[in-house]
Scaffold this motif. Structure first.
Motif, PDB file in Angstrom:
ATOM      1  N   ALA A 157      29.322  10.250 -42.565  1.00 10.41           N
ATOM      2  CA  ALA A 157      29.544   8.790 -43.482  1.00 10.41           C
ATOM      3  C   ALA A 157      30.553   7.842 -43.958  1.00 10.41           C
ATOM      4  O   ALA A 157      30.240   6.949 -43.204  1.00 10.41           O
ATOM      5  N   HIS A 158      31.502   8.851 -43.187  1.00  9.82           N
ATOM      6  CA  HIS A 158      33.153   8.536 -43.142  1.00  9.82           C
ATOM      7  C   HIS A 158      33.081   7.174 -42.147  1.00  9.82           C
ATOM      8  O   HIS A 158      33.376   5.691 -42.414  1.00  9.82           O
ATOM      9  N   GLU A 159      33.087   7.749 -41.009  1.00 10.34           N
ATOM     10  CA  GLU A 159      33.021   6.719 -39.671  1.00 10.34           C
ATOM     11  C   GLU A 159      31.634   5.875 -39.589  1.00 10.34           C
ATOM     12  O   GLU A 159      31.777   4.673 -39.251  1.00 10.34           O
ATOM     13  N   THR A 213      30.623   4.365 -42.072  1.00  9.16           N
ATOM     14  CA  THR A 213      30.599   2.684 -43.438  1.00  9.16           C
ATOM     15  C   THR A 213      32.471   2.476 -42.394  1.00  9.16           C
ATOM     16  O   THR A 213      32.542   1.052 -42.771  1.00  9.16           O
ATOM     17  N   HIS A 214      33.053   2.705 -41.610  1.00 10.86           N
ATOM     18  CA  HIS A 214      33.713   1.837 -40.769  1.00 10.86           C
ATOM     19  C   HIS A 214      32.678   1.262 -39.330  1.00 10.86           C
ATOM     20  O   HIS A 214      33.988  -0.253 -39.298  1.00 10.86           O
ATOM     21  N   LEU A 215      31.606   0.855 -40.169  1.00  8.91           N
ATOM     22  CA  LEU A 215      30.818  -0.184 -38.942  1.00  8.91           C
ATOM     23  C   LEU A 215      30.637  -1.016 -39.517  1.00  8.91           C
ATOM     24  O   LEU A 215      30.160  -3.098 -39.913  1.00  8.91           O
ATOM     25  N   SER A 266      38.783  -1.415 -42.500  1.00 12.26           N
ATOM     26  CA  SER A 266      40.014  -0.249 -43.153  1.00 12.26           C
ATOM     27  C   SER A 266      40.033   0.026 -44.121  1.00 12.26           C
ATOM     28  O   SER A 266      38.911  -0.268 -44.616  1.00 12.26           O
ATOM     29  N   HIS A 267      40.957   0.412 -44.107  1.00  8.84           N
ATOM     30  CA  HIS A 267      40.191   1.199 -46.065  1.00  8.84           C
ATOM     31  C   HIS A 267      40.372   1.148 -47.069  1.00  8.84           C
ATOM     32  O   HIS A 267      42.138   0.909 -47.936  1.00  8.84           O
ATOM     33  N   ASN A 268      40.460  -0.321 -47.093  1.00  9.43           N
ATOM     34  CA  ASN A 268      40.475  -1.073 -48.595  1.00  9.43           C
ATOM     35  C   ASN A 268      39.084  -1.468 -49.562  1.00  9.43           C
ATOM     36  O   ASN A 268      38.643   0.450 -49.383  1.00  9.43           O
ATOM     37  N   ASP A 327      44.467  11.976 -40.434  1.00 13.56           N
ATOM     38  CA  ASP A 327      43.609  11.036 -41.071  1.00 13.56           C
ATOM     39  C   ASP A 327      42.355  10.932 -40.732  1.00 13.56           C
ATOM     40  O   ASP A 327      42.073  11.474 -39.762  1.00 13.56           O
ATOM     41  N   TYR A 328      41.306   9.828 -41.126  1.00 18.98           N
ATOM     42  CA  TYR A 328      40.356  10.433 -40.489  1.00 18.98           C
ATOM     43  C   TYR A 328      39.555   8.661 -41.191  1.00 18.98           C
ATOM     44  O   TYR A 328      39.948   8.037 -41.427  1.00 18.98           O
TER      45      TYR A 328
HETATM   46 ZN   LIG Z   1      38.595   5.987 -41.629  1.00 18.53          ZN
END
Ligand SMILES: [Zn+2]
Length: 236
Positions: free
Chosen positions: A191-193, A195-197, A201-203, A235-236
């Motif tokens: 889900a995290h990866e 979401t990066h699409l 950034s982790h904002n 980190d991921y």
């Molecule tokens: Zn990330």
């Protein structure tokens, strides 16, 4: 900026924050303190000295974790599969290598004369297979939820990351070690990866997307960081 406390080097990072934040980092137990912009060094030093016992206990923990990490692939050694602990059972057989879960045993069948490197290779390949079976389903599920489309996915050994994604090719990489963690941890990383699409950034936007799609993600992240063989450095 740096200062010394006995044989401990403390890195000082000035930031636009209100409170001091002290942290100890793997693998070597480096000490870092983030401080508000205009705080004087004496205050920082006194604060750090007051936390010296904590710093030393954190460093000790890291040293012990480090010793715990390498597996030797010996009989009755603990190995984890989807968060569950199994005891390694070695079987010698002149046939193709095989891995099987039987009750609380992880049965690793190898040809006689298979050395430690071979044991590791066979078991790693098996972990990769477990992930390759599960990950496509999770990707399909989360593509729909998040509203994105991915490219290829790869499962590979990674030293400092649980997963990664390339925003242009939209390829997803998953750390082989995730097969050792509870399934929710893998799902969280997928889900995290994905979401990066939507947000590189982790904002705040990223956090808002995660909160909307997977409200319990912080719990999974904590699980991932707390379980054996993991460090805070991930980190991921
Ligand atoms: Zn990330």
């Amino acid at each position: 900026m740096q200062f010394m406390l006995g044989d401990i080097t403390v890195d000082v990072i000035q930031k636009d924050i209100k409170n001091l934040h002290l942290s100890v980092h793997p693998p070597a137990g480096k000490v870092r303190i983030s401080t508000p912009m205009r705080m004087d060094l004496d205050t920082i030093r006194v604060f750090t000295i007051s936390k010296l016992a904590w710093i030393k206990s954190q460093q000790k923990k890291l040293r012990e974790q480090e010793r715990e990490t390498p597996r030797e692939y010996l009989e009755r050694e603990s190995h984890y599969v989807w968060g569950k602990r199994y005891l390694l059972k070695l079987v010698e057989k002149d046939a193709a290598p095989n891995v099987e879960l039987k009750h609380n045993k992880l049965v690793l069948q190898l040809r006689p004369a298979a050395n430690q490197a071979k044991r590791q290779e066979v078991l790693d390949a098996w972990y990769r297979e477990q992930l390759k079976e599960v990950v496509p389903h999770l990707i399909a599920k989360w593509e729909k939820i998040i509203g994105v489309k991915t490219g290829k996915f790869f499962v590979q050994k990674m030293k400092t990351k649980w997963g990664s994604c390339s925003p242009v090719k939209k390829n997803i990489r998953i750390n082989t070690d995730l097969a050792k963690k509870p399934l929710q941890c893998l799902e969280y990383i997928v889900a995290h990866e994905l979401t990066h699409l939507r947000e590189r950034s982790h904002n705040e936007h990223f956090t808002a997307l995660m909160d909307a799609h997977m409200p319990q993600w912080r719990q999974y992240r904590e699980m991932l960081n707390k379980l054996p063989l993991t460090y805070q450095q991930w980190d991921y």
